[in-house]
Design an enzyme around this catalytic site. Sequence first.
Site: not given
Ligand code: PEP
Ligand code: MG
Length: 593
Positions: A193, A435, A459, A506
């Site tokens: 947090h 992912e 991931d 992303c």
């Molecule tokens: C990822 O897994 O690349 C992703 C963008 O999601 P997070 O990092 O939130 O798991």
């Molecule tokens: Mg992810």
Amino acid sequence: MPTVRDGFGASEGIVEGKVRLLTLGLPVVQHRRVEPDRIEEEVACFQAAREKTRARLQELKTATSQRLGSMEARIFDPQILMLDDLEVVDRTVEYIRENHLTAAQAFEWRILELQAMWARTFNPMTLDRLNDLEDLHSRVLHCILDLPDPFDTAHPEEPAILVAQNLTPSMAVQFDPRRVRGIATDGGTRTSHWAILARSLSVPAVVGLGDITSLAEEGQDAILDGRIGRIILDPDERDREVFRGRETQIRAWEKEIFKIAGLEAVTDDGQPVALRANLDLPGEAEQAKNHGATGVGLFRTEFLAVGRASLPCEEEQYEAYRQVAETFPESTVVIRTFDLGGDKFPMFLRKPREENPFLGWRAIRLCLDQPDLFRPQLRAILRATAHGDVRIMLPLVNNVEEVLQVRALLEEEEDHLSAKGIPFNPGYKLGLLIETPAAALDAVELARHSDFFSIGTNDLVQYTLAVDRTNSRLASLFNPFHPAVVRQLHQVSRVARAAGIEVSVCGELAANPLGAFLLLGLDIHSLSVAWPSLPEIKKVIRELRIEDARKAAARALAAPTSKDVATRLLEGVGDRIDLSAFAGRWNLNVSPR
Ligand code: PEP
Ligand code: MG
């Protein structure tokens, strides 16, 4: 000799300063037996300390709400609730009355019991609760003993880098960013947090450093880089030079950012790129816009839930999604449904003990099991679709059945909204995060049921290489240029193109200049990165040629090792982009630290 420690970057920024060791020791509690006729006095003293602590936390909550927003301020709710928790209050009073303990001793006794109990069920959620409990422990004891707020005395007089085992949200909001230049902690995660608040306050932070409190000394010189997650103690001249170079670059960039923000994300030979932002909190949307984002490629909604005592209601979520949509009225805004589980667990969900939380009850699996959590979110996002090109994205999807289940829920919620005359856009898009290797290998089937793909490389790398993304010891093995990852990226891109749906990335790889070069070369023309990286990546895009990227990606696809992949990409980049500025950060093998 400099000492370098790598952890995880939790809040952007690079700073230099003196170490201020923060050891928030608990006050010593003396043992004293309370005479029977003074027992009720001790009970009253405990109750008064509770009230005083509650008032202080409320004060901090109000200040946080004014400074950062009401969503962020809710982070104090769990602690405020703990003050009324019968497990805490009744037992403390019982120990005073039955064991004739002082208020301080009874409270301490109860907290130690709870800490031991919670520590036995080790999981990330418990860690955060323990952290909250520890903060409460210190606050209430200070009130009982009539001592000043511990943080007031710990706050550095001179600007410094705070080094601590861990922090708490209440400490983070009490920081004066002029005096706390940066934060380095042994424990903590990006989702702690206080780390979320540090990001909102723009205080650079590095977490998960393991033993930094035992290595660092009070007053020692240090450099902290919240982007790459590194602290250097006793930096030498070379480290300082790198730091100054980075700082000068950042300062020069601050001026350039607004110039770059207004330019198009298009390669030197004319390939347009959709460059969007990753957001953790709605308040970041404005920053993303100022940094030149053309939309939001990933809004991680779980931060609306983590650290909260209760589920954010549909209305509150709708307001958050609408705020982001209205910041980008002409562009795409991709809202990811709750990716809870793994290292992000809200207190209001009773989490089962799991041996492998990242392979466990997480993301879409959890949401499909918890309709009371999921349906209000779907309704809130559907309502936000009335305010622009707002899309829904599902995390950690492994098979078609999961998508079909969500589609069925969405249809029901659409009917629900229509029946009530609540507006939404029936033509909204539903997409998936790719992912897991299962999703990448099964992309053909998944593409039949989705309107777009976004590849979550954080991931995807973790699951492909079986390397825990949160384990700093394995950081060097977490290699997005591994041939197995590159081939999956290629496969997903090909499938999406054949199916006529958009594919983007992303994960962090998109914010890595060599990664962006590879992705463009694999015909992925949509990238989403954390907002502070937007200008850098836009600059890289504008300097490279798509033709070079395609050729280099083709050669990288045939490379036998990760090193060869990187080498072939570096050859492809040639001297078009100055990668030395990124070298330390991304381990690009260009010039070591
Ligand atoms: C990822 O897994 O690349 C992703 C963008 O999601 P997070 O990092 O939130 O798991
Ligand atoms: Mg992810």
